[in-house]
Design an enzyme around this catalytic site. Sequence first.
Site, PDB file in Angstrom:
ATOM      1  CB  CYS A 128     -24.183  -4.230  16.463  1.00  0.00           C
ATOM      2  SG  CYS A 128     -22.913  -5.376  15.867  1.00  0.00           S
ATOM      3  CB  CYS A 209     -18.483  -4.139  10.659  1.00  0.00           C
ATOM      4  SG  CYS A 209     -17.662  -3.711  12.206  1.00  0.00           S
ATOM      5  CB  CYS A 235     -19.662   3.344  14.332  1.00  0.00           C
ATOM      6  SG  CYS A 235     -18.253   4.290  14.952  1.00  0.00           S
TER       7      CYS A 235
END
Length: 243
Positions: A128, A209, A235
Site C-alpha cells: 500500500c 494515513c 513507509c
Amino acid sequence: MNVIASQLTPVSASALPSAKELDRSLRDASPAEIVAAALKTVGREKLALVSSFGTESATLLKVMADVDPAIPVIFLDTGWLFEETLAYRDTLIATLGLKDVRSIKPAEEALSREDPDRELWFTDPDACCRIRKVEPLARALEPFSAWLNGRKRFQGNARADIAVVEDDGARLKFNPFANVSREELEAIFVRAKLPRHPLVASGFRSVGCMPCTSRTADDEDERAGRWRGRAKTECGIHTMKTS
C-alpha cells in the site's frame, strides 16, 4: 526571495560535491544553513522539500521559507489522509507564504490494479505504501538533483543514525533537522507562532494515513501510533534510494 537565497549561485551538475563531503562540512550546521547549502549546491529548480504536513512539518517548512519560500514542496496525497491534514497543508501554505506546493497522487492505474477494494493497507501495508507513497515520490523527484526532508535522530529506530547529507542514488538527500532536539522544535513553533496540526490536540503525535495512524499515550514513543501492532516503522520512502 530571501536575501540569503538571492546570494547563492548553484554549482554545475558536473561539479556536485559528494554526500560524504557535504555531510562533513555541514554536520554541525544549523537547519537554515543546511537548507541554504542545498540551495547553493543544486539551485532552486533542482531542489525539492518533501513534506507530509504532519505534526512537526511546520518547523522545517518555516526554516525553508525563511531561506526561499519558492523552493518546490512535494506533498504525497495518498488518498488515505485525514481531512485535517489536507486543511493543515492549506493553512501552512497561507501562513508561510509557500510559493510552489505540489500535491502528488498515486497513479490511478496502480490503484485499480493493486488496490481496487481499498483494503491493501490491511492485507499488505508495505504494498500500500509502495503504490501510494514510494512510487509517486520517485516520479515526483525525477526533475530534481537533491531533496530535503524532516527526519530527526531523536525519532529513533532507523532514524537514530542518519547523516545530515546522504547519497540517494542519482541525487543528494539533505536532513536539515538530523541534529535537532524536541526542545528545539518546540522553540521554533513558539518563536514563530506556528499553527499546530489540528489532530495534535486529540492525542495524535505523529500523523500519516488514516487507517494506519492511532493516538499515542504520553509514555509512548511519538511514532508508536504508526502501523500499531506491526513490525513496520517506515513507509518506505526513507528505507531505499529513490533512484
